[in-house]
Scaffold this motif. Sequence first.
Motif, PDB file in Angstrom:
ATOM      1  N   ARG A 193      80.683  14.292  67.190  1.00  0.00           N
ATOM      2  CA  ARG A 193      80.984  12.790  67.174  1.00  0.00           C
ATOM      3  C   ARG A 193      79.508  12.087  67.205  1.00  0.00           C
ATOM      4  O   ARG A 193      79.106  11.169  66.738  1.00  0.00           O
ATOM      5  N   ASP A 228      78.069   9.367  64.653  1.00  0.00           N
ATOM      6  CA  ASP A 228      77.648   8.136  65.012  1.00  0.00           C
ATOM      7  C   ASP A 228      76.055   7.819  64.515  1.00  0.00           C
ATOM      8  O   ASP A 228      75.961   6.775  63.758  1.00  0.00           O
ATOM      9  N   ARG A 274      76.521   7.483  60.611  1.00  0.00           N
ATOM     10  CA  ARG A 274      77.259   6.256  60.217  1.00  0.00           C
ATOM     11  C   ARG A 274      76.129   5.110  60.255  1.00  0.00           C
ATOM     12  O   ARG A 274      75.965   4.246  59.320  1.00  0.00           O
ATOM     13  N   ARG A 275      75.382   4.921  61.391  1.00  0.00           N
ATOM     14  CA  ARG A 275      74.200   3.934  61.399  1.00  0.00           C
ATOM     15  C   ARG A 275      72.952   4.113  60.202  1.00  0.00           C
ATOM     16  O   ARG A 275      72.493   3.165  59.731  1.00  0.00           O
TER      17      ARG A 275
END
Length: 316
Positions: free
Chosen positions: A112, A116, A119-120
């Motif tokens: 996770r 993250d 994703r950014r």
Amino acid sequence: MDFLQQLGPVALGSRLRRLSEYLTSEAGSIYADYGLNFQPRWYPVFYLVAHRPGISSNEIAEQIGHTHASVSQIVKELVGNGLLTMTPDTQDQRRRLMALTLLGHEVLPQLRTQTDDVRRSMQALLTAAEVDLWRALDGFEQQLQQLSLRHRVAEARTQREAAPMQLRDFRPGDQPIFRQLNEEWISHYFTLEPADFKALDHPEEYILQPGGCILLAEINQQVVGTCALIKMPEGSYELAKMAVSPAAQGQGVGLLLGQAAIQRVRDLGGGRVYLESNSKLGPALALYRKLGFRDLAQPNPSPYDRADVQMELLLT
């Protein structure tokens, strides 16, 4: 120039495959950077099971749009690496329900955190590219769900075979009709200039021999339209001498010629199409903009007195 770029949209599948292979390779390195012994192809299955314990392989395949065989292979690998368990469904012994193992639950927080960060990074990348690629792919897939690519190609083939219009390249003996079609419209709006006479009277010498081409449109074996591509420096071509017989106007001849000319530039390895026109030629300018041409911010010197509009289409 990149060969797939030259081919244009017809090579979309190959280009997406190349991009997928690049992203998959990068993803493998990123997992290693985070200390994760994890394969990129596992991600959607593993993450879906983490969010929906007790899901079956059939449900996974439906949710992520993969084949059942592909999902079964990934599940087998995840089980083999101690990340997933499979237990029989008490109500249907043929179904196997998936859940994370203790090791899978240990990996999940690390995954996770990495997700993250990715994703950014991807959001920043899409912003820098100035395109909402994710939404564009949604729209693209929705269109294919409404009508498959195979059916679209079949429709295009049917239209081509049914249409009386055909395109061909310039042949010896075409100079008179090439000149006639262009002289007809130029004389109607303007006056023929020295640069016109050079191209129209000697197309082989001034257009073909330097590396350009001339396309002609025929209806019932009669030439009704034409356009030329004149080779320019640094991979550019000028779209010039586009003319359509008044009797054939309104039948899409100009659009067909323009599309074929742009594809020919791609085939020749060109990256830019340039043209000159005049502000009083409204229908012609509308056609050019429909083809994707944009006005130049700074005009170039022109051999034509009538040229008060200059446009370009970038193919790279």
